[in-house]
Design a protein around this motif. Structure first.
Motif, short mmCIF file in Angstrom:
data_model
loop_
_atom_site.label_atom_id
_atom_site.label_comp_id
_atom_site.label_asym_id
_atom_site.label_seq_id
_atom_site.Cartn_x
_atom_site.Cartn_y
_atom_site.Cartn_z
N ASP A 253 -2.05 3.21 -1.30
CA ASP A 253 -2.87 4.07 -0.45
C ASP A 253 -2.15 5.42 -0.40
N VAL A 254 -2.58 6.35 -1.25
CA VAL A 254 -1.86 7.61 -1.43
C VAL A 254 -1.75 8.38 -0.11
N THR A 255 -2.82 8.43 0.64
CA THR A 255 -2.81 9.18 1.90
C THR A 255 -1.79 8.59 2.87
N GLN A 256 -1.81 7.27 3.00
CA GLN A 256 -0.89 6.61 3.92
C GLN A 256 0.56 6.72 3.43
N ALA A 257 0.77 6.62 2.13
CA ALA A 257 2.11 6.71 1.57
C ALA A 257 2.70 8.10 1.81
N LEU A 258 1.89 9.15 1.59
CA LEU A 258 2.37 10.51 1.83
C LEU A 258 2.66 10.74 3.30
N ALA A 259 1.80 10.21 4.17
CA ALA A 259 2.02 10.38 5.62
C ALA A 259 3.30 9.69 6.06
N THR A 260 3.54 8.50 5.54
CA THR A 260 4.75 7.74 5.92
C THR A 260 6.01 8.45 5.44
N ASN A 261 5.99 8.92 4.19
CA ASN A 261 7.14 9.65 3.67
C ASN A 261 7.37 10.95 4.44
N GLY A 262 6.26 11.62 4.80
CA GLY A 262 6.38 12.85 5.58
C GLY A 262 7.01 12.60 6.94
N ALA B 94 0.81 -1.21 0.00
CA ALA B 94 0.00 0.00 0.00
C ALA B 94 0.85 1.27 0.00
N LEU B 95 2.14 1.13 0.33
CA LEU B 95 3.03 2.28 0.39
C LEU B 95 3.90 2.43 -0.87
N VAL B 96 3.88 1.44 -1.74
CA VAL B 96 4.64 1.53 -2.99
C VAL B 96 3.97 2.54 -3.90
N PRO B 97 4.68 3.53 -4.41
CA PRO B 97 4.05 4.58 -5.23
C PRO B 97 3.53 4.06 -6.57
N ASP B 98 2.44 4.65 -7.02
CA ASP B 98 1.93 4.49 -8.38
C ASP B 98 1.60 3.05 -8.76
#
Length: 346
Positions: free
Chosen positions: A293-302, A284-288
């Motif tokens: 899961d875009v929201t979770q991926a952005l939060a994790t990277n942040g 779910a965190l692998v981009p594109d």
């Protein structure tokens, strides 16, 4: 100077402190060595406390409380030879065993906020220090200074603050939690994790491709040393300046390596955190991808970007503290502090 977190807490903090058994003078027993260091803790914030932690006391020992609504300020004193700048701000004083690494934990709880900080500290034999803990706008600030006397005045030299923790205390309590172990690695999981980590890297994280040339380094060192000579205006032997020059050169080399070190540690930490997730959560965190899961991926990277910034700052402080210790030892060896108020003090 260091800033740290602020946040909201429930009310009735003072009452909670009383219920928890927080005493006016605390549980920490003053060191008894003849050459014990002395520390003055000064704060104008509500219910400010200072705790001393070491390998034998992972839970910490309290030294008293300042500015509590229901408790009188502790009058704990150890006859420090140099007075505070002002008697108006509440303070306490303690004796610390010299040359023993400690972890000092500061905390305050007001009606609408809580602040805390911890740093590693090795008191020097017979030295005196002041530790201030105050608010500046929306942040809490702390500063440690070593006190020393030069003809006609009391000098206060700042000491860098670095938190190295207490490795032997890991797992002892909530202050020193043991990190969760990662799940077994597989080629699929490793590949997914590498995609996430590699695509999280932004330009500011990448180490510079070039470093200072040898001539540029020599020029930079000469500039620092010559400026220091003019400021001090003292008759010191050539051996002092040879070592001072070497210390500056070492510091310059170490600072150039900070970004690469932070970059490497960032990637290791990100991989470690991802290894604790199950495979669907990693996907779910692998981009594109369809599973992203875009929201979770952005939060994790942040969150990891914030980790990188904190790590970079921590490494800078460690390099600075190491240089500070080398310079302080040099000035002590040549008796600089007896003649120059802005000497290096550890």
């Amino acid at each position: 100077m260091s800033s740290f977190f602020t946040g909201r807490v429930l009310g009735a903090v003072a009452f909670a402190l009383i219920l928890s058994g927080c005493s006016v003078s605390g549980s920490y027993p003053d060191a008894t060595e003849l050459d014990a260091a002395k520390l003055r803790f000064i704060s104008d914030m509500s219910s400010a406390t200072l705790s001393v932690l070491d390998e034998q006391h992972c839970g910490g020992q309290t030294t008293g409380i300042l500015n509590n609504l229901f408790l009188a300020n502790t009058r704990r004193r150890v006859d420090m030879s140099m007075p505070p700048v002002s008697d108006k701000t509440p303070y306490l004083e303690i004796r610390l065993s010299p040359n023993k690494e400690l972890l000092l934990h500061l905390n305050t709880q007001g009606t609408g906020s809580v602040c805390g900080m911890a740093f590693t500290f090795t008191p020097q034999s017979g030295a005196e220090y002041e530790l201030t803990f105050n608010r500046a706008g929306s942040q809490c600030m702390t500063m440690l200074k070593r006190l020393h006397q030069v003809p006609g005045q009391v000098a206060r030299s700042p000491v860098p603050l670095v938190n190295k923790g207490i490795p032997s205390c890991m797992g002892a309590n909530a202050l020193f939690p043991v990190p969760a172990k990662g799940l077994p690695a597989t080629p699929e999981r490793d590949g997914l994790i590498e995609q996430i980590v590699s695509q999280s890297i932004i330009t500011e994280m990448k180490p510079g491709a070039t470093s200072l040339s040898e001539s540029a380094q020599v020029e930079a060192v000469d500039l620092v040393v010559n400026k220091r000579k003019q400021q001090m205006n003292l008759d010191l032997p050539d051996a002092y300046w040879v070592q001072y020059r070497q210390n500056v050169a070492t510091y310059l080399v170490q600072t150039q390596g900070i970004k690469a070190n932070a970059f490497d540690q960032y990637k290791v930490e990100y991989r470690t955190r991802l290894s604790r997730l199950d495979t669907p959560s990693i996907k779910a965190l692998v981009p594109d991808t369809q599973a992203t899961d875009v929201t979770q991926a952005l939060a994790t990277n942040g969150a990891m970007l914030q980790y990188y910034h904190r790590l970079n700052e921590q490494l800078q402080k460690e390099v600075m503290a190491n240089n500070w210790a080398r310079m302080a030892e040099l000035d002590k060896r040549y008796g600089v502090c007896e003649r120059y108020a802005q000497c290096w003090q550890n």
